[in-house]
Write a protein that holds these residues in place. Structure first.
Motif, PDB file in Angstrom:
ATOM      1  N   VAL A  60       0.825  -0.571  -0.127  1.00 19.54           N
ATOM      2  CA  VAL A  60      -0.078   0.263   0.135  1.00 19.54           C
ATOM      3  C   VAL A  60       0.830   0.803   0.060  1.00 19.54           C
ATOM      4  N   HIS A  61       1.454   1.739  -1.147  1.00 18.22           N
ATOM      5  CA  HIS A  61       1.564   3.309  -1.339  1.00 18.22           C
ATOM      6  C   HIS A  61       1.375   4.170  -2.041  1.00 18.22           C
TER       7      HIS A  61
ATOM      8  N   ARG B 295       6.278  -0.942  -7.398  1.00 20.04           N
ATOM      9  CA  ARG B 295       6.853  -1.372  -8.834  1.00 20.04           C
ATOM     10  C   ARG B 295       8.194  -1.644  -8.391  1.00 20.04           C
ATOM     11  N   GLU B 296       8.867  -0.554  -8.417  1.00 18.38           N
ATOM     12  CA  GLU B 296      10.156  -0.792  -8.439  1.00 18.38           C
ATOM     13  C   GLU B 296      11.288  -0.902  -6.838  1.00 18.38           C
ATOM     14  N   ALA B 297       9.665  -1.661  -5.886  1.00 14.09           N
ATOM     15  CA  ALA B 297      10.344  -2.415  -5.118  1.00 14.09           C
ATOM     16  C   ALA B 297       9.881  -3.743  -4.989  1.00 14.09           C
TER      17      ALA B 297
ATOM     18  N   PRO C 227       7.933  -3.759   1.087  1.00 13.44           N
ATOM     19  CA  PRO C 227       8.319  -2.089   1.863  1.00 13.44           C
ATOM     20  C   PRO C 227       8.667  -2.088   1.019  1.00 13.44           C
ATOM     21  N   VAL C 228       7.508  -0.324   1.162  1.00 12.77           N
ATOM     22  CA  VAL C 228       8.035   0.831   0.377  1.00 12.77           C
ATOM     23  C   VAL C 228       9.429   2.218   0.285  1.00 12.77           C
TER      24      VAL C 228
ATOM     25  N   THR D 192      10.831   2.410   5.706  1.00 13.39           N
ATOM     26  CA  THR D 192      10.652   0.467   5.519  1.00 13.39           C
ATOM     27  C   THR D 192       9.051   0.328   6.903  1.00 13.39           C
ATOM     28  N   ARG D 193       9.437   0.898   7.811  1.00 17.41           N
ATOM     29  CA  ARG D 193       9.014   0.711   9.271  1.00 17.41           C
ATOM     30  C   ARG D 193       7.464   0.736   8.318  1.00 17.41           C
TER      31      ARG D 193
END
Length: 305
Positions: free
Chosen positions: A214-215, A222-224, A283-284, A288-289
């Motif tokens: 969720v971002h 998508r890169e992550a 994570p993005v 990241t947390r």
């Protein structure tokens, strides 16, 4: 929604903490790869005793390096040690590169090998004596299989037509990785359900595993995913299912976006025929947390709907 998470930690204590938190947050399951903690089964037995209801499953244990009688006894031992229902045995033939290059075993007949394996394991876990002589596996189990204290459902990692027939005929369903809603709806769901119906078996489970984030920045999400899951695109079985879904990489079929977008995409998986969702949280960004907690919060809320 029935939503589970990817399980994994480097220690039994870590896996127990993870299972307790996932159960407290309402998640229905945790799925553990064969390499977790060296072998996840011992840790799952402990985690099962420390939780009340969450399903703990393998996704997946490899069939080739472990005889089916030994595998069935291992699964029965986990069920007994947990002291409750809730252990699910996910199995799969792995990949040719692993079986040949790591274990030094033949991978000439993976379809036949897996079908014989699943026939034996499921019969043993159902309390049957098995006297079987096959092309790849043979067993005479009389007196060598322990009693199964709690039911142990078996799921097969199945994407090819033959594997789906095997999963529908002998197992309780399939556990998938990298299969898009398009592939589930057009081929996987109809094939496995037809096989189960022909065999007079209950409606099979279809556990659909995909990366989830969720971002607000979809491109960054998508890169992550690409940074963590590119190896799958190089494996023939995953490459075929990606291409069938119109994707060239795992990033193309990952479930990413804001809360409403991710909710719609998850519902799309269920509408396509999946019965359960296995969310591999990615994570993005720099925090990241916070990214993981945002995704986890949505998924937890959806399990309560």
């Amino acid at each position: 929604m029935r939503i589970g998470l990817t399980g994994g930690a480097s220690s039994t204590d870590g896996i127990v903490r993870q299972a307790r938190k996932a159960e407290a947050d309402g998640f229905t399951s945790l799925w553990f790869a064969s390499t977790v903690a060296g072998d996840p089964l011992a840790a799952l037995a402990v985690a099962g005793r420390e939780t009340a209801s969450i399903e703990l499953g393998t996704a997946v244990l490899q069939t080739f390096p472990c005889h089916p009688l030994l595998q069935a006894n291992r699964a029965a031992a986990v069920a007994e040690a947990m002291g409750r229902p809730g252990f699910t045995l996910g199995l799969g033939p792995s990949h040719e590169s692993v079986v040949r290059e790591v274990y030094g075993l033949s991978y000439d007949t993976p379809g036949r090998n897996t079908e014989e394996y699943i026939r034996i394991v499921t019969a043993l876990l159902q309390g049957e004596d098995v006297d079987f002589r096959g092309g790849d596996w043979s067993v005479r189990s009389e007196g060598r299989m322990v009693a199964v204290a709690h039911e142990v459902p078996v799921l097969l990692s199945a994407m090819s037509p033959r594997m789906l027939r095997v999963a529908g005929r002998y197992a309780g369903g399939t556990v998938l990785w990298m299969a898009s809603p398009k592939v589930i709806e057009s081929r996987i769901s109809p094939a496995i359900r037809a096989a189960a119906e022909r065999s007079g078996r209950p409606e099979p489970r279809i556990v659909a595993g995909l990366p989830v984030a969720v971002h607000d920045d979809v491109d960054a999400a998508r890169e992550a995913v690409a940074a963590t899951a590119t190896s799958y695109a190089g494996m023939p079985s995953y490459r075929r299912v990606l291409e069938e879904g119109g994707a060239s990489s795992p990033a193309d079929i990952a479930i990413v976006g804001d809360e409403e977008s991710v909710r719609r995409q998850l519902q799309g998986l269920l509408d396509a025929g999946a019965t359960d969702i296995w969310a591999a949280i990615v994570p993005v960004g720099s925090d990241t947390r916070a990214s993981v907690e945002r995704t986890r919060a949505l998924l937890s809320a959806l399990t309560a709907d």
